[in-house]
Enzyme design. Structure first.
Site, PDB file in Angstrom:
ATOM      1  N   ARG A  37     -34.537   6.683 -49.816  1.00 60.21           N
ATOM      2  CA  ARG A  37     -35.044   6.912 -51.182  1.00 60.21           C
ATOM      3  C   ARG A  37     -34.679   5.807 -52.169  1.00 60.21           C
ATOM      4  NH1 ARG A  37     -32.844  12.827 -51.718  1.00 60.21           N
ATOM      5  NH2 ARG A  37     -31.665  12.133 -49.897  1.00 60.21           N
TER       6      ARG A  37
ATOM      7  N   GLY B 177     -19.578   6.342 -48.406  1.00 59.08           N
ATOM      8  CA  GLY B 177     -19.901   5.039 -48.994  1.00 59.08           C
ATOM      9  C   GLY B 177     -20.892   5.113 -50.131  1.00 59.08           C
TER      10      GLY B 177
ATOM     11  N   ALA C 225     -20.890   5.639 -43.812  1.00 66.53           N
ATOM     12  CA  ALA C 225     -21.802   4.693 -44.479  1.00 66.53           C
ATOM     13  C   ALA C 225     -22.940   4.280 -43.560  1.00 66.53           C
ATOM     14  CB  ALA C 225     -21.023   3.458 -44.920  1.00 66.53           C
ATOM     15  N   ALA C 226     -23.364   5.210 -42.691  1.00 66.11           N
ATOM     16  CA  ALA C 226     -24.364   4.834 -41.692  1.00 66.11           C
ATOM     17  C   ALA C 226     -25.787   5.161 -42.116  1.00 66.11           C
ATOM     18  CB  ALA C 226     -24.052   5.518 -40.373  1.00 66.11           C
TER      19      ALA C 226
END
Ligand code: UD1
Ligand code: CA
Length: 467
Positions: A27, A113, A21-22
């Site tokens: 966008r 994530g 989830a980094a």
């Protein structure tokens, strides 16, 4: 799922999900980190964490980077071990940040994530498939595989994964794609991660390169095919988020219908939380349910209602355009149209709250009616009370809130104000238009009303010529 029989995970093996989830999520064009954007009112990352928790994993790691403070503030969960990835150098680099947490006999499952609809069953199936393999890849078949890593096979066996940007025309024809979800034992994964190098079109450490390494070591690499592609679809922009929101809502609606709820249009309901419902509930179009909502048997919710953290008991009707928040509605009640039940509104059996009525932190006793244009706040109301149109409880003196206590069988005439703190005795009647600021005795008529006058010979003003 193509792995047919669900095998039981070896007891000695402990499941260790790692959620990536980094990434920044450029966008999304947002100040909020991508993984905090919601599906069904809940951050995408929280969906993935919840699925991982159902696996009864011993620990769950989340690799965070961009917007880390915001992510940790929002997802406060003791089950999570947070692992920082300072620079995003690729999926392999991300997983490597958690290598020190991997025990040799852990069954490591990699999740994402920003892939919110993954189901616990699917992850479990992926982990279980390691009973017969050393590396397991969750794949899916797509008509348009553009952008994904392709599963390259030799004589039917997985050989490697080639990223879109590194693929030649022949490989780009392959429509079996890498979902990104993989499972492997800690001991193997740690060894492979150490060997990754960024010599590829994107200059990244690809997690997917572990596949070729496993094959080179003559380890067994298998795939588990995910039959519902939306489970492994990621969100990179708000269009994809909206698409998955619809998928999610469709499933919520289907679950409700299968449990005995009639939805007049299953495409026009939004559930941002959990709705439980008895039998023969009917929900009309454009209703939004937030938090935990419990509906009894035969409840009817008419069109355009917003219901949050509330309980509605058997046979009650919430008429169109009503808004409920932290309210409790007992059996056989009637609410709305255009009613607002604020936190602490407690309607007892057969109570009625009609149009343009706001109730806050008040008990509306059994059979009592507040039918039109009223504000009732901080009030205890007995049974069979009738509150006339336009009645206001003046509960706030500008500093403190005060209580209004209304006995049983009270009749409050229209357009009255009850200036709290105040008590109204049983069977009292308050005359219309009264401003009541002292306690009202039981059984009597009380009213405050200026004497009505008629001025004889009075003339209406007439228009003057000079203006
Ligand atoms: C990856 C897979 C590809 C697969 C696709 C499915 C690799 C090399 N490729 O490609 O085979 O088809 O997913 O969607 O694994 N992330 C980090 N830190 C990083 C890099 C990424 O946390 O340093 C996170 C991102 O936030 C994202 C996820 O990992 O959630 C995937 O990364 P991304 O770079 O988008 O991989 P893809 O190019 O989509
Ligand atoms: Ca991606």
């Amino acid at each position: 799922m193509s792995v047919s029989s669900r095998q039981v995970t070896n007891n000695k093996m402990k499941l260790f999900p790692i959620i990536l989830a980094a990434g920044q999520g450029t966008r999304m064009n947002s100040a909020i980190p991508k993984v905090l954007h919601p599906i069904g009112g809940k951050p995408m990352l929280a969906h993935v964490i919840d699925s991982c928790k159902q696996l009864q994993a011993e620990k769950i790691a989340v690799i965070y980077g961009h917007g880390g403070d915001q992510v940790q503030a929002k997802i406060q969960d003791d089950a999570i071990t947070w692992v920082h990835q300072a620079e995003q150098k690729g999926t392999g680099h991300a997983v490597a940040q958690a290598a020190h947490l991997m025990h040799d006999d852990d069954l490591v499952v990699i999740a994402y994530g920003d892939v919110p609809l993954i189901k616990a069953d699917t992850l479990q199936c992926l982990a279980d498939s390691l009973q017969n393999a050393d590396l397991s890849i969750l794949t899916t078949l797509l008509d348009d595989p553009t952008g994904y890593g392709r599963i390259v096979r030799q004589q039917g066996e997985v050989d490697c994964i080639v990223e879109e940007k590194d693929a030649d025309t022949a490989i780009r024809q392959i429509n079996e794609v890498n979902s990104g979800f993989i499972a492997a034992k800690g001991v193997d994964l740690k060894r492979w991660l150490q060997q990754l190098s960024p010599e590829n079109a994107q200059g990244e450490y690809y997690l997917t390169d572990c596949v070729a390494m496993a094959v080179a070591e003559e380890k067994r690499v298998i795939t588990v095919i995910c039959e519902n592609p939306s489970e492994v679809e990621g969100v990179n922009n708000r269009l994809q988020q909206a698409k998955l929101e619809r998928e999610y809502q469709t499933e919520q609606a289907q679950n409700l219908m299968l449990r005995g709820v009639s939805l007049l249009d299953p495409a026009r309901i939004d559930i941002r939380g959990n709705v439980s419902a008895g039998k023969d509930v009917i929900i009309d179009v454009n209703c939004v349910f937030i938090g935990t909502v419990k509906l009894g048997n035969n409840v009817i919710v008419e069109a355009n209602c917003v219901i949050q953290d509330s309980v509605i008991d058997d046979n009650s009707v919430i008429k169109a355009n009503s808004v409920l928040e932290s309210a409790s509605v007992a059996e056989n009640c009637n609410v709305g149209p255009f009613a607002r039940l604020r936190p602490g509104a407690d309607l007892q059996k057969s109570a009625k709250v009609g149009n343009f009525v706001e109730i806050k932190k008040s008990i509306i006793g059994e059979g009592s009616k507040v039918s039109h244009l009223s504000y009732i706040g901080d009030t205890y109301m007995g049974r069979d009370v009738n509150i006339g149109a336009g009645t206001i409880t003046c509960n706030y003196d500008g500093v403190n809130k005060h209580l209004t206590q209304i006995g049983d069988h009270v009749f409050i005439g229209s357009s009255s104000q009850l200036v709290a703190p105040i008590k109204v005795g049983d069977y009292a009647t308050v005359g219309a238009g009264s401003t009541i600021s002292r306690d009202v005795p039981a059984n009597k008529l009380t009213l405050t009303r200026p004497i009505q006058k008629t001025i004889n010979g009075w003339q209406r003003p007439t228009k003057k010529n000079n203006n």
